[in-house]
Design an enzyme around this catalytic site. Sequence first.
Site, PDB file in Angstrom:
ATOM      1  N   LYS A  69      25.591 -61.847   9.549  1.00  0.00           N
ATOM      2  CA  LYS A  69      25.015 -62.793  10.210  1.00  0.00           C
ATOM      3  C   LYS A  69      24.277 -63.818   9.312  1.00  0.00           C
ATOM      4  O   LYS A  69      24.250 -65.089   9.914  1.00  0.00           O
ATOM      5  CB  LYS A  69      23.960 -62.194  11.199  1.00  0.00           C
ATOM      6  CG  LYS A  69      24.366 -61.348  12.318  1.00  0.00           C
ATOM      7  CD  LYS A  69      23.365 -60.609  13.050  1.00  0.00           C
ATOM      8  CE  LYS A  69      23.131 -61.315  14.082  1.00  0.00           C
ATOM      9  NZ  LYS A  69      22.267 -60.615  15.242  1.00  0.00           N
ATOM     10  N   ASP A 105      20.672 -65.447  20.225  1.00  0.00           N
ATOM     11  CA  ASP A 105      19.578 -64.214  20.447  1.00  0.00           C
ATOM     12  C   ASP A 105      18.591 -65.002  21.337  1.00  0.00           C
ATOM     13  O   ASP A 105      17.728 -64.128  22.303  1.00  0.00           O
ATOM     14  CB  ASP A 105      19.364 -63.682  19.209  1.00  0.00           C
ATOM     15  CG  ASP A 105      20.438 -62.828  18.771  1.00  0.00           C
ATOM     16  OD1 ASP A 105      21.238 -62.150  19.466  1.00  0.00           O
ATOM     17  OD2 ASP A 105      20.340 -62.565  17.297  1.00  0.00           O
ATOM     18  N   ALA A 134      15.251 -59.858  13.559  1.00  0.00           N
ATOM     19  CA  ALA A 134      15.197 -59.869  15.144  1.00  0.00           C
ATOM     20  C   ALA A 134      13.721 -60.759  15.556  1.00  0.00           C
ATOM     21  O   ALA A 134      14.007 -61.426  16.497  1.00  0.00           O
ATOM     22  CB  ALA A 134      15.183 -58.352  15.794  1.00  0.00           C
ATOM     23  N   ASN A 154       2.759 -57.213  11.578  1.00  0.00           N
ATOM     24  CA  ASN A 154       3.737 -56.587  10.936  1.00  0.00           C
ATOM     25  C   ASN A 154       2.989 -55.685   9.699  1.00  0.00           C
ATOM     26  O   ASN A 154       1.879 -55.842   9.338  1.00  0.00           O
ATOM     27  CB  ASN A 154       4.710 -57.256  10.298  1.00  0.00           C
ATOM     28  CG  ASN A 154       6.065 -56.765   9.679  1.00  0.00           C
ATOM     29  OD1 ASN A 154       6.540 -56.015  10.588  1.00  0.00           O
ATOM     30  ND2 ASN A 154       6.552 -57.064   8.515  1.00  0.00           N
ATOM     31  N   TYR A 221      17.390 -51.068  22.637  1.00  0.00           N
ATOM     32  CA  TYR A 221      18.028 -50.689  24.101  1.00  0.00           C
ATOM     33  C   TYR A 221      18.770 -49.308  23.889  1.00  0.00           C
ATOM     34  O   TYR A 221      19.254 -48.753  24.875  1.00  0.00           O
ATOM     35  CB  TYR A 221      19.254 -51.709  24.444  1.00  0.00           C
ATOM     36  CG  TYR A 221      20.096 -52.203  23.570  1.00  0.00           C
ATOM     37  CD1 TYR A 221      20.074 -53.036  22.824  1.00  0.00           C
ATOM     38  CD2 TYR A 221      21.406 -51.348  23.647  1.00  0.00           C
ATOM     39  CE1 TYR A 221      21.265 -53.385  21.958  1.00  0.00           C
ATOM     40  CE2 TYR A 221      22.503 -51.680  22.901  1.00  0.00           C
ATOM     41  CZ  TYR A 221      22.298 -52.895  22.059  1.00  0.00           C
ATOM     42  OH  TYR A 221      23.197 -53.126  21.025  1.00  0.00           O
TER      43      TYR A 221
HETATM   44  P1  ATR Z   1      15.678 -56.315  11.853  1.00  0.00           P
HETATM   45  O1  ATR Z   1      16.579 -57.402  11.326  1.00  0.00           O
HETATM   46  O2  ATR Z   1      16.614 -55.410  12.851  1.00  0.00           O
HETATM   47  O3  ATR Z   1      14.417 -56.767  12.658  1.00  0.00           O
HETATM   48  P2  ATR Z   1      14.475 -55.370   9.760  1.00  0.00           P
HETATM   49  O4  ATR Z   1      14.355 -56.722   8.824  1.00  0.00           O
HETATM   50  O5  ATR Z   1      14.717 -54.275   8.617  1.00  0.00           O
HETATM   51  O6  ATR Z   1      15.304 -55.286  10.773  1.00  0.00           O
HETATM   52  O7  ATR Z   1      12.956 -55.406  10.484  1.00  0.00           O
HETATM   53  C1  ATR Z   1      12.403 -54.038  11.001  1.00  0.00           C
HETATM   54  C2  ATR Z   1      10.967 -54.300  11.473  1.00  0.00           C
HETATM   55  O8  ATR Z   1      10.679 -52.879  11.746  1.00  0.00           O
HETATM   56  C3  ATR Z   1      10.075 -54.799  10.214  1.00  0.00           C
HETATM   57  O9  ATR Z   1       9.133 -55.450  10.847  1.00  0.00           O
HETATM   58  C4  ATR Z   1       9.569 -53.505   9.697  1.00  0.00           C
HETATM   59  O10 ATR Z   1       8.439 -53.443   9.247  1.00  0.00           O
HETATM   60  P3  ATR Z   1       8.052 -53.950   7.435  1.00  0.00           P
HETATM   61  O11 ATR Z   1       8.390 -55.660   7.568  1.00  0.00           O
HETATM   62  O12 ATR Z   1       6.822 -53.431   7.258  1.00  0.00           O
HETATM   63  O13 ATR Z   1       9.237 -53.250   6.909  1.00  0.00           O
HETATM   64  C5  ATR Z   1       9.215 -52.769  11.108  1.00  0.00           C
HETATM   65  N1  ATR Z   1       9.077 -51.150  10.870  1.00  0.00           N
HETATM   66  C6  ATR Z   1      10.314 -50.520  10.649  1.00  0.00           C
HETATM   67  N2  ATR Z   1       9.767 -49.155  10.613  1.00  0.00           N
HETATM   68  C7  ATR Z   1       8.412 -49.148  10.932  1.00  0.00           C
HETATM   69  C8  ATR Z   1       7.357 -48.161  11.020  1.00  0.00           C
HETATM   70  N3  ATR Z   1       7.636 -46.893  10.736  1.00  0.00           N
HETATM   71  N4  ATR Z   1       5.988 -48.677  11.091  1.00  0.00           N
HETATM   72  C9  ATR Z   1       5.810 -50.078  11.396  1.00  0.00           C
HETATM   73  N5  ATR Z   1       6.822 -51.068  11.415  1.00  0.00           N
HETATM   74  C10 ATR Z   1       8.108 -50.564  10.948  1.00  0.00           C
END
Ligand code: ATR
Length: 280
Positions: A69, A105, A134, A154, A221
């Site tokens: 992407k 999206d 996302a 975040n 989902y």
């Molecule tokens: P995507 O592109 O699907 O959004 P990503 O870029 O890996 O995937 O982002 C995942 C999100 O979920 C991030 O905001 C991540 O927080 P970090 O930026 O701190 O990594 C969040 N996330 C994933 N696991 C988490 C957890 N256990 N607690 C809190 N936030 C989490």
Amino acid sequence: MAETPKKAFVIGHPVAHSRSPVIHGHWLAEHGIAGSYERIDVAPADLPDFIRRFAESGFAGGNVTIPHKETVLALVGRLDEAAELIGAVNTLWLADGVIHGGNTDAIGFSANLDQSAPQWRDVKSALVLGAGGAARAILHALTQAGIGDIRLVNRTLSRAQELSDRFGAGVTAHGWEAIAELAGDADLVVNTTSLGMHGEGGAFLDVARLPDHAIVTDIVYVPLHTPLLEQAAARGLHVVDGLGMLLHQAAPGFERWFGRRPAVTPALRDLIIADLEHAR
Ligand code: ATR
């Protein structure tokens, strides 16, 4: 003379998990269009070549999924505004011999809420959890909708700050510990993190703190009813699951490739739910 069948694709690596062929296959049949939509596994090294050549193989365009992407941004002739702002492309089409890259999206997110919680257009404040890829689409949708107070929370504060810089003064960045305080007057809550996908509870947000009129939505989902949505529903809040966003983001691509505007109906929703159940 019979019309030449139109063809579209979804490219990814791997791509077997993509639900897009089921969605587009349903719409092709519904509209009686002689066309096809196929999954194509394209390895990262083959992506530039694939993009250069898909038109020669008769494709009108297609969808782009993980891990392409972002890479595909630099490979297309023109980007739409959403793809530029979000920093990712999920839809490709040809126009006047130029390969266009767009991102649907944000439109998918907004259309899902328009269908399932139309009062979202009046919200003043939104609480967005997560600052990954996302989240960028959600922030684009929320700023486009004119929501002036978007609180982005975040775990890694620096990522939230980067997005706040990117999307302007209406988006403020906060650490994870701020959730409880920010929830008290949040009209809309959007979970964009992966929390909930693997059976984690929704305990990161105490739904009791949310106002009674709050709308709670999750872009995850699978499962359809995440712990966060279940808790919010039990508290009597208006909840919207993430499947609608998946369905609605597909519609603009279908219209570009096949020339008809498809509808997101309960029958399509049921079809995808059955397909997801089957894949478990
Ligand atoms: P995507 O592109 O699907 O959004 P990503 O870029 O890996 O995937 O982002 C995942 C999100 O979920 C991030 O905001 C991540 O927080 P970090 O930026 O701190 O990594 C969040 N996330 C994933 N696991 C988490 C957890 N256990 N607690 C809190 N936030 C989490």
